[in-house]
Scaffold this active site. Structure first.
Site, PDB file in Angstrom:
ATOM      1  N   ARG A 185       0.846  -1.202   0.000  1.00 12.90           N
ATOM      2  CA  ARG A 185       0.000   0.000   0.000  1.00 12.90           C
ATOM      3  C   ARG A 185       0.877   1.245   0.000  1.00 12.90           C
ATOM      4  NH1 ARG A 185      -2.543   0.909   4.668  1.00 12.90           N
ATOM      5  NH2 ARG A 185      -3.892   2.452   3.729  1.00 12.90           N
TER       6      ARG A 185
ATOM      7  N   ARG B 216      -0.146   4.935  19.219  1.00 15.34           N
ATOM      8  CA  ARG B 216       0.754   5.812  19.974  1.00 15.34           C
ATOM      9  C   ARG B 216       1.066   5.161  21.306  1.00 15.34           C
ATOM     10  NH1 ARG B 216      -1.596  10.783  21.328  1.00 15.34           N
ATOM     11  NH2 ARG B 216      -3.606  10.028  20.601  1.00 15.34           N
TER      12      ARG B 216
ATOM     13  N   LYS C 158       2.974  -7.083  12.249  1.00 18.32           N
ATOM     14  CA  LYS C 158       2.233  -7.316  11.002  1.00 18.32           C
ATOM     15  C   LYS C 158       2.441  -8.737  10.486  1.00 18.32           C
ATOM     16  CE  LYS C 158       1.287  -5.255   6.523  1.00 18.32           C
ATOM     17  NZ  LYS C 158       1.055  -3.984   5.866  1.00 18.32           N
TER      18      LYS C 158
END
Ligand code: BTN
Length: 325
Positions: A122, A322, A187
């Protein structure tokens, strides 16, 4: 099959083969064999070259096989499969199917490859695609509608991949908006949708899935974010052919489901396995960065971000969690 494909087939059992033997079988010189071996070594394939004995893979390989993939799919999925190309090397399985879409390709065409020389991720990123380790898979589907009706497709495919992984026993895998799969914030898989209009109001969509299965350690430096692979997640060795079959089984069913009913049949699973829900995140979108608390997705698949008592919806972007200090 390409010469390199045949060479891989010969080496796949992990036994020693001399350069002479390989050259004779393939009809090429010993030095041509050596060049192919160097090419494969440079692409993260662990091949020992031992003087006097020949070449051997550090570990046997389970190469992709059209027959084994189809054998592991049920009748319904096989009926939806219009074509299955199993390639040794390609620039990108997405590019391959985009070309098919321009040249008479139809819904249900699939391409998988052992290696991509220019795998696409992406946002213009590269997708690291070492030889014979992971799954690089693309599916072509023709929708009778325009792109505006397909906003939630990537999310639906994320759910579909999640279901395929759960069927293998991966219960700790989660969805990260828009269409990543993660395990403990690392991931595991990503989805890239590419599309073009077909000239009659419909569009051709290529759904590309990159799923880490057995990522070799040397590539870790090439990946710019924490990652994991399916063998680590499940804690056992896997057959990539079974993994591909499971993915296709779910994706071929779920893409038809999405065409008929949109994102709605996927919403419950999305909300249940949303890795971001309630967490402080930053979203990069159109060159700016916004922060807030992730509040799930809406019916169109937009990310909802809460900030100063207001909720904003975002249709695209890249999210990072975060860390509070
Ligand atoms: C992402 O950035 O998360 C999406 C990655 C998609 C990678 C897959 S691998 C198979 C298909 N072919 C490509 O070139 N890209 C997709």
């Amino acid at each position: 099959m390409s010469l390199r494909g045949q060479l891989l087939q010969l080496l796949a059992d992990g036994r020693f083969y001399s350069g002479d033997e390989l050259g004779r079988t393939l009809g090429i010189s010993r030095s041509a064999v050596w060049k192919h071996i160097q090419f494969l070594q440079a692409r993260q394939l662990d091949i020992y070259a031992v003087r006097g004995r020949g070449y051997r893979l550090a570990q046997p390989l389970d190469l992709l096989s059209r027959q084994l993939i189809i054998k592991n799919m049920d009748h319904e999925a096989v009926a939806r499969l219009a074509r299955l190309d199993v390639l040794t090397e390609v620039d990108s399985t997405n590019a391959f199917l985009m070309a098919r879409a321009r040249n008479g390709g139809v819904s249900g065409e699939v391409c998988v490859a052992e290696y991509q020389s220019a795998g696409r991720g992406r946002l213009g990123r590269a997708w690291v695609s070492p030889f014979a380790r992971n799954v690089y898979l693309s599916l072509l589907w023709q929708f009778p509608c325009g792109a505006e009706a397909l906003g939630g497709l990537g999310l639906a495919i994320g759910v579909s991949i999640l279901r395929a992984i759960q069927a293998l026993g991966g219960q700790a895998v989660r969805l990260k908006w828009p269409n990543d799969l993660v395990c403990e914030d690392r991931k595991l898989a990503g989805v890239l949708l590419e599309m073009n209009m077909d000239g009659t109001g419909g569009c051709n969509v290529v759904i590309g899935v990159g799923l880490n299965v057995r990522m070799p350690a040397p590539v870790s430096g090439l990946i710019d974010q924490p990652w994991t692979d399916l063998e680590q997640v499940l804690g056992r060795p896997l057959s990539r052919n079974q993994v591909v079959a499971g993915l296709l089984q779910h994706m071929l069913h779920d893409v038809a489901q999405f065409q008929a009913h949109g994102l709605q049949p996927f919403m419950d699973d999305w909300r249940r396995y949303d890795n971001l829900l309630g967490r402080p995140v930053s979203l990069s979108t159109l060159g700016e960065s916004v922060s807030g608390i992730a509040c799930g997705i809406d019916e169109q698949g937009a990310l909802l971000l809460g900030h100063n008592g207001r909720t904003q919806r975002y249709l695209a972007g890249d999210v990072s969690v975060r860390v509070s200090v």
